[in-house]
Design a protein around this motif. Structure first.
Motif, short mmCIF file in Angstrom:
data_model
loop_
_atom_site.label_atom_id
_atom_site.label_comp_id
_atom_site.label_asym_id
_atom_site.label_seq_id
_atom_site.Cartn_x
_atom_site.Cartn_y
_atom_site.Cartn_z
N ARG A 1 0.88 -1.18 0.03
CA ARG A 1 0.00 0.05 0.08
C ARG A 1 0.88 1.22 0.02
O ARG A 1 1.73 1.43 0.72
N ALA B 1 -7.28 1.37 -6.38
CA ALA B 1 -7.34 2.03 -5.14
C ALA B 1 -7.74 1.24 -3.98
O ALA B 1 -8.20 -0.03 -3.94
N HIS B 2 -7.37 1.79 -2.78
CA HIS B 2 -7.12 0.84 -1.52
C HIS B 2 -8.79 0.66 -1.30
O HIS B 2 -9.09 -0.68 -0.69
N THR B 3 -9.56 1.41 -1.33
CA THR B 3 -10.96 1.07 -1.02
C THR B 3 -11.52 -0.13 -2.09
O THR B 3 -12.47 -0.94 -1.48
N GLU B 4 -11.02 -0.04 -3.26
CA GLU B 4 -11.40 -0.98 -4.17
C GLU B 4 -11.19 -2.50 -3.68
O GLU B 4 -11.49 -3.42 -3.73
N GLU C 1 -10.23 -3.25 -0.52
CA GLU C 1 -11.07 -3.64 0.82
C GLU C 1 -12.31 -4.05 0.34
O GLU C 1 -12.78 -5.07 0.96
N ALA C 2 -13.04 -3.44 -0.75
CA ALA C 2 -14.31 -3.99 -1.02
C ALA C 2 -14.19 -5.83 -1.50
O ALA C 2 -15.30 -6.28 -1.34
N ASP D 1 -3.43 5.78 -0.92
CA ASP D 1 -4.26 5.44 -1.10
C ASP D 1 -4.45 4.52 -2.11
O ASP D 1 -5.33 3.75 -2.64
#
Length: 352
Positions: free
Chosen positions: A299, A321-324, A326-327, A302
């Motif tokens: 990582r 993306a980190h959020t992607e 995580e999802a 972001d």
């Protein structure tokens, strides 16, 4: 004021190859043209030839349609900003900015007015009596810009102007340079090895490698439609997959992509895939297709960088993306399904 370089070649003593070879391009008036390429690609040699600081062995340089190839540097009406500032340490900021005007015999009153105007333009009002040693790196470079602009040059030449600065200051000065260009509209040629800098600041990019021009186009052209394998690999730091054409499809590391037009069966091909063009999903959700294992995961703010190992032992770098991530709920060592959103394929014999 446009700049046209025609078949320019420059050799240095002891070099096995020309530093610049048959270089041709047109830099439109009022635009920023970036000369982009790795170290040793000939960018600075071409810029110095435009300035008249290097004499070309062959070819021509035109500024505003005028052949300037044999015109002395001081008569070309160009401003030059160097990577290392090149300020006079014994002169104040005002003295540095007004140096070229003083050499040209401009009257004191007119010179002072122009210096005041430029200090406001580069946002250094109140710094006129300081010396370079009392300034930050970013401030020193802005003084260098003001000095280059003082004589109202027809063309502004920038040689890696932000390379000596830290990342935060480089980003700030890129934004500042965009604003400066919007106010001055001076034709600008920017030498850089930084892709982001070139794509962000310029209206045209000249990609160079090993002394030659590999592609000229808008930032979107060179990014989305690379003309050669070098441009495809250099712009965007692409993954490279190798394979062959079989039944009209390119078989590459277990992936099957549409073959380049006209490529016969058996032809060797290279596919260039940028890290953000790789799509991944949980293998259990997409059991069919090509699978890979997440060999490494890092990582960076972001952004997440993943290294995927395909069954063919080929490696694919993926940026997401980190959020992607995580999802998806994925971690190192897990098996994933792999898809390619976009790739640029070249038949091997056309590599250049």
């Amino acid at each position: 004021m446009s700049v046209t370089v025609e078949h320019l070649t420059k050799r240095f003593a002891g070099g096995s190859h020309p530093a610049a070879e048959d270089v041709s391009f047109h830099a439109p008036a009022g635009a920023v043209t970036a000369l982009l390429g790795p170290s040793g690609s000939g960018k600075t040699t071409v810029l110095r030839a435009i300035a008249g600081l290097e004499e070309a062995d062959a070819g021509r340089v035109r500024i505003g349609g005028e052949d300037c190839t044999r015109v002395p540097p001081q008569r070309r009406e160009v401003g030059f900003v160097f990577q290392g500032y090149a300020l006079f340490e014994h002169l104040t900021v005002r003295g540095n900015v007004g140096f070229g005007l003083r050499v040209r015999g401009v009257a004191r009153k007119e010179r002072d007015a122009r210096v005041d105007e430029l200090l406001e333009l580069v946002q250094l009002q109140g710094y006129g009596e300081r010396y370079p040693s009392q300034l930050s790196g970013g401030q020193r470079q802005r003084v260098a810009f003001a000095r280059a602009l003082a004589t109202r040059p027809r063309v502004l030449l920038l040689d890696e102007p932000f390379a000596a600065l830290d990342t935060r200051v480089r980003v700030e000065l890129r934004a500042w340079l965009r604003e400066l260009h919007e106010r001055t509209h001076v034709t600008t040629l920017l030498v850089t090895h930084d892709q982001e800098e070139a794509l962000e600041l310029s209206q045209q990019v000249v990609v160079m490698h090993e002394g030659r021009v590999r592609q000229v186009g808008t930032p979107l052209d060179v990014y989305d439609r690379p003309a050669t394998p070098f441009v495809a690999s250099f712009i965007g730091n692409a993954n490279v997959l190798r394979g062959r054409v079989e039944g009209g499809r390119a078989a590459l590391g277990g992936l099957s992509l549409e073959a380049p037009g006209g490529a016969p069966d058996g032809a060797r091909v290279h596919a260039f895939v940028r890290p953000h063009e790789v799509r991944i999903a949980r293998a259990v959700e997409e059991p069919a297709g090509v699978h890979a294992v997440i060999a490494a995961l890092t990582r960076v703010g972001d952004l997440v960088k993943l290294s995927l190992q395909l069954a063919s032992r080929d490696t694919l770098m993926v940026h997401m993306a980190h959020t992607e991530l995580e999802a998806l709920g994925l971690s190192q060592g897990e098996r994933v399904s792999v898809g390619i959103r976009n790739a640029r394929l070249f038949v091997e014999e056309h590599a250049g």
